[in-house]
Scaffold this motif. Structure first.
Motif, short mmCIF file in Angstrom:
data_model
loop_
_atom_site.label_atom_id
_atom_site.label_comp_id
_atom_site.label_asym_id
_atom_site.label_seq_id
_atom_site.Cartn_x
_atom_site.Cartn_y
_atom_site.Cartn_z
N ILE A 84 0.83 -1.39 0.05
CA ILE A 84 -0.01 0.12 -0.06
C ILE A 84 0.97 1.38 0.08
O ILE A 84 2.07 1.26 0.40
N SER A 85 0.32 2.35 -0.31
CA SER A 85 1.08 3.73 -0.26
C SER A 85 1.21 4.19 1.02
O SER A 85 0.58 3.67 1.97
N PRO A 86 2.31 5.17 1.32
CA PRO A 86 2.41 5.55 2.59
C PRO A 86 1.24 6.45 3.17
O PRO A 86 0.89 6.00 4.12
N LYS A 87 0.67 6.83 2.16
CA LYS A 87 -0.68 7.80 2.52
C LYS A 87 -1.59 6.64 3.01
O LYS A 87 -2.33 7.00 4.02
N GLU A 88 -2.03 5.64 2.50
CA GLU A 88 -2.78 4.68 2.78
C GLU A 88 -2.48 3.93 3.96
O GLU A 88 -3.17 3.62 4.87
N PHE A 89 -1.20 3.81 4.36
CA PHE A 89 -0.42 3.28 5.53
C PHE A 89 -1.06 4.18 6.72
O PHE A 89 -1.52 3.80 7.99
N ILE A 90 -0.72 5.34 6.28
CA ILE A 90 -1.06 6.42 7.76
C ILE A 90 -2.40 6.47 7.92
O ILE A 90 -2.83 6.49 9.34
N GLU A 91 -3.11 6.19 6.75
CA GLU A 91 -4.91 6.26 7.12
C GLU A 91 -5.17 5.22 8.32
O GLU A 91 -6.32 5.08 8.80
N THR A 92 -4.40 4.01 8.20
CA THR A 92 -4.74 2.91 9.04
C THR A 92 -4.31 3.02 10.38
O THR A 92 -4.50 2.31 11.32
N LEU A 93 -3.44 4.11 10.72
CA LEU A 93 -3.02 4.26 12.15
C LEU A 93 -4.13 4.73 13.04
O LEU A 93 -5.01 5.52 12.68
#
Length: 93
Positions: A84-93
């Motif tokens: 997944i993209s970094p932005k998508e990862f941040i949204e999962t935090l």
């Protein structure tokens, strides 16, 4: 996390020829040098994100602190490791 780390430098540090270092990395880890190094860098970025560093620093700033030299390389490596993209990862935090 050293942005200047190269296969040649690593080989010099372990006092082995670069082709031996490459062979050991390939046979033991099944990846190439850049994939291994970028994997460690992505792990470092993830650790900082989990610790909330993005509240004090930009994502690109964190990536640079973790050894990436460009946004494109960071995004490509992150997606390769995490799927997944970094932005998508941040949204999962």
């Amino acid at each position: 996390l050293d942005p200047e780390l190269s296969l040649g430098q690593l080989a010099h540090q372990v006092e082995k020829p670069p082709y031996i270092v490459t062979q050991v990395i390939k046979t033991t880890m099944g990846k190439n040098f850049n994939d291994i190094i970028n994997g460690y860098r992505v792990d470092a970025v993830i650790e900082k994100l989990k610790n909330g560093e993005q509240k004090n620093q930009t994502l690109l700033g964190i990536a640079y602190d973790c050894g990436f030299n460009s946004k494109a390389t960071f995004n490509r490596a992150f997606k390769k490791v995490q799927n997944i993209s970094p932005k998508e990862f941040i949204e999962t935090l």
